[in-house]
Motif scaffolding. Sequence first.
Motif, mmCIF file in Angstrom:
data_model
loop_
_atom_site.group_PDB
_atom_site.id
_atom_site.type_symbol
_atom_site.label_atom_id
_atom_site.label_comp_id
_atom_site.label_asym_id
_atom_site.label_seq_id
_atom_site.Cartn_x
_atom_site.Cartn_y
_atom_site.Cartn_z
ATOM 1 N N GLN A 1 0.268 -1.055 0.335
ATOM 2 C CA GLN A 1 0.220 -0.191 0.502
ATOM 3 C C GLN A 1 0.806 1.408 -0.521
ATOM 4 O OE1 GLN A 1 -2.443 0.242 3.108
ATOM 5 N NE2 GLN A 1 -4.128 1.081 2.098
ATOM 6 N N ALA A 2 0.975 2.169 -0.802
ATOM 7 C CA ALA A 2 1.314 3.152 -0.798
ATOM 8 C C ALA A 2 1.016 4.442 -0.550
ATOM 9 C CB ALA A 2 1.713 3.900 -2.371
ATOM 10 N N PRO A 3 2.053 5.177 0.820
ATOM 11 C CA PRO A 3 1.177 5.937 1.162
ATOM 12 C C PRO A 3 -0.198 6.805 0.763
ATOM 13 C CG PRO A 3 3.538 6.621 0.957
ATOM 14 C CD PRO A 3 3.245 5.215 -0.321
ATOM 15 N N GLY A 4 -1.181 6.783 1.664
ATOM 16 C CA GLY A 4 -1.894 7.391 1.429
ATOM 17 C C GLY A 4 -3.509 7.138 -0.099
ATOM 18 N N LYS A 5 -2.538 5.783 -0.514
ATOM 19 C CA LYS A 5 -3.336 4.710 -1.876
ATOM 20 C C LYS A 5 -3.698 3.480 -1.462
ATOM 21 C CE LYS A 5 -1.664 8.213 -4.456
ATOM 22 N NZ LYS A 5 -2.361 9.266 -5.098
ATOM 23 N N GLY A 6 -4.610 3.116 -2.816
ATOM 24 C CA GLY A 6 -5.067 1.571 -1.666
ATOM 25 C C GLY A 6 -4.396 0.403 -1.715
ATOM 26 N N LEU A 7 -4.989 -0.220 -1.437
ATOM 27 C CA LEU A 7 -4.054 -1.960 -1.403
ATOM 28 C C LEU A 7 -3.525 -2.805 -3.108
ATOM 29 C CD1 LEU A 7 -6.338 -3.269 1.270
ATOM 30 C CD2 LEU A 7 -4.100 -2.887 1.290
ATOM 31 N N GLU A 8 -2.624 -2.638 -3.198
ATOM 32 C CA GLU A 8 -1.829 -3.502 -4.625
ATOM 33 C C GLU A 8 -1.532 -4.819 -3.904
ATOM 34 O OE1 GLU A 8 0.962 -2.877 -8.046
ATOM 35 O OE2 GLU A 8 1.546 -1.834 -6.425
ATOM 36 N N GLN B 1 1.593 -5.864 10.161
ATOM 37 C CA GLN B 1 1.247 -4.247 10.230
ATOM 38 C C GLN B 1 1.903 -3.974 9.324
ATOM 39 O OE1 GLN B 1 -0.639 -2.435 12.622
ATOM 40 N NE2 GLN B 1 -1.675 -4.461 12.803
ATOM 41 N N GLY B 2 3.024 -4.771 9.041
ATOM 42 C CA GLY B 2 3.555 -3.797 7.894
ATOM 43 C C GLY B 2 4.759 -3.613 8.623
ATOM 44 N N THR B 3 6.000 -3.595 7.095
ATOM 45 C CA THR B 3 6.753 -2.879 6.966
ATOM 46 C C THR B 3 6.569 -1.541 6.621
ATOM 47 O OG1 THR B 3 9.516 -3.621 7.403
ATOM 48 C CG2 THR B 3 8.097 -4.367 5.750
ATOM 49 N N LEU B 4 7.974 -0.852 6.063
ATOM 50 C CA LEU B 4 7.038 0.803 5.078
ATOM 51 C C LEU B 4 9.065 0.456 4.576
ATOM 52 C CD1 LEU B 4 6.708 3.544 3.697
ATOM 53 C CD2 LEU B 4 7.284 4.427 6.214
ATOM 54 N N ARG C 1 12.200 0.788 -7.418
ATOM 55 C CA ARG C 1 11.850 2.587 -8.346
ATOM 56 C C ARG C 1 11.380 2.783 -7.271
ATOM 57 N NH1 ARG C 1 8.758 -1.217 -13.528
ATOM 58 N NH2 ARG C 1 10.597 -2.095 -13.909
ATOM 59 N N ALA C 2 10.916 4.243 -7.590
ATOM 60 C CA ALA C 2 10.246 5.112 -6.177
ATOM 61 C C ALA C 2 8.954 4.385 -6.378
ATOM 62 C CB ALA C 2 10.307 6.506 -7.187
ATOM 63 N N GLU C 3 8.151 3.822 -7.389
ATOM 64 C CA GLU C 3 6.991 3.377 -7.434
ATOM 65 C C GLU C 3 6.850 2.186 -6.284
ATOM 66 O OE1 GLU C 3 8.425 4.432 -9.984
ATOM 67 O OE2 GLU C 3 8.413 2.416 -11.834
ATOM 68 N N ASP C 4 8.299 1.954 -6.467
ATOM 69 C CA ASP C 4 7.468 1.105 -4.727
ATOM 70 C C ASP C 4 7.609 0.290 -3.728
ATOM 71 O OD1 ASP C 4 9.675 -0.780 -7.136
ATOM 72 O OD2 ASP C 4 8.209 -1.356 -7.071
ATOM 73 N N THR C 5 7.135 2.077 -3.337
ATOM 74 C CA THR C 5 7.372 2.598 -2.054
ATOM 75 C C THR C 5 6.143 2.367 -1.708
ATOM 76 O OG1 THR C 5 9.187 4.611 -2.396
ATOM 77 C CG2 THR C 5 7.585 5.102 -0.353
ATOM 78 N N ALA C 6 5.470 1.483 0.070
ATOM 79 C CA ALA C 6 4.869 1.000 0.610
ATOM 80 C C ALA C 6 4.998 0.552 1.161
ATOM 81 C CB ALA C 6 4.270 0.272 -0.740
ATOM 82 N N VAL C 7 4.176 0.779 2.030
ATOM 83 C CA VAL C 7 4.082 -0.230 3.370
ATOM 84 C C VAL C 7 3.983 -1.718 2.877
ATOM 85 C CG1 VAL C 7 3.076 -1.257 5.352
ATOM 86 C CG2 VAL C 7 2.787 1.139 4.403
ATOM 87 N N TYR C 8 4.748 -2.679 3.139
ATOM 88 C CA TYR C 8 3.860 -4.124 2.535
ATOM 89 C C TYR C 8 4.034 -5.408 3.699
ATOM 90 C CZ TYR C 8 6.672 -2.823 -1.937
ATOM 91 O OH TYR C 8 6.800 -2.323 -2.797
ATOM 92 N N TYR C 9 2.805 -5.311 3.700
ATOM 93 C CA TYR C 9 1.802 -6.603 4.382
ATOM 94 C C TYR C 9 2.526 -7.736 3.921
ATOM 95 C CZ TYR C 9 -0.994 -2.528 5.789
ATOM 96 O OH TYR C 9 -1.551 -1.392 6.053
#
Lengths: 122, 108
Positions: free
Chosen positions: A39-46, A114-117, A87-95
């Motif tokens: 889940q990228a910051p402020g975005k939905g789930l992928e 709980q995820g890791t950023l 890549r920059a677009e891989d920035t996210a919390v990973y669950y």
Amino acid sequence: QVQLVESGGGVVQPGRSLRLSCAASGFTFSRYGMHWVRQAPGKGLEWVAVISNDGSNKYYAHSVEGRFTISRDNSRNTLYLQMNSLRAEDTAVYYCAKPLRATPISFLIDSWGQGTLVTVSS
Amino acid sequence: EIVLTQSPGTLSLSPGERATLSCRASQSVSSNYLAWYQQKPGQAPRLLIYGASSRATGIPDRVSGSGSGTDFTLTISRLEPEDFAVYYCQQYAESPITFGQGTRLEIK
């Protein structure tokens, strides 16, 4: 009860690699296929990837195929995600996520860590 | 891949009111393998509904799901303060798993 504890996140430069881990407890890990979802910051789930209970089958999102590798060690009850060429677009919390049913691969997720950023930035 | 479109983007309601959230799929979801999740700030998602209409363990009966094929609905009959959150639909019929973009349910 089910516990999924992710680790390994942090700040990494574009093009570099990072490996995430997920320590599982409270259920028979070797009976379940397991997932990574981000889940990228402020975005939905992928959804990112899934691995079968015995590690023999793996599926990936198009956005990470060829760069990320999912794996597991059933003797250690641990799930991994090796992330290369970040890549920059891989920035996210990973669950790390567990399905509802104990089948080789199931896509219905009912438990999440709980995820890791992961932050990809120069 | 199956694209899921949720509406509305934001829903503003008061406690005690009824909430109706929609999820539309770009193609039929096989066996109605459609789930709904709730996510609160700083928390992981929580499974509410699976199989379009089956409640997950511990979910109160004021939360219900319906629909089939390409059109699905999540209904919360009487909103409690703890219901205000973001809701996602997800199809798990085929790989890749896909999620809707979310509906934010906020207090009016």
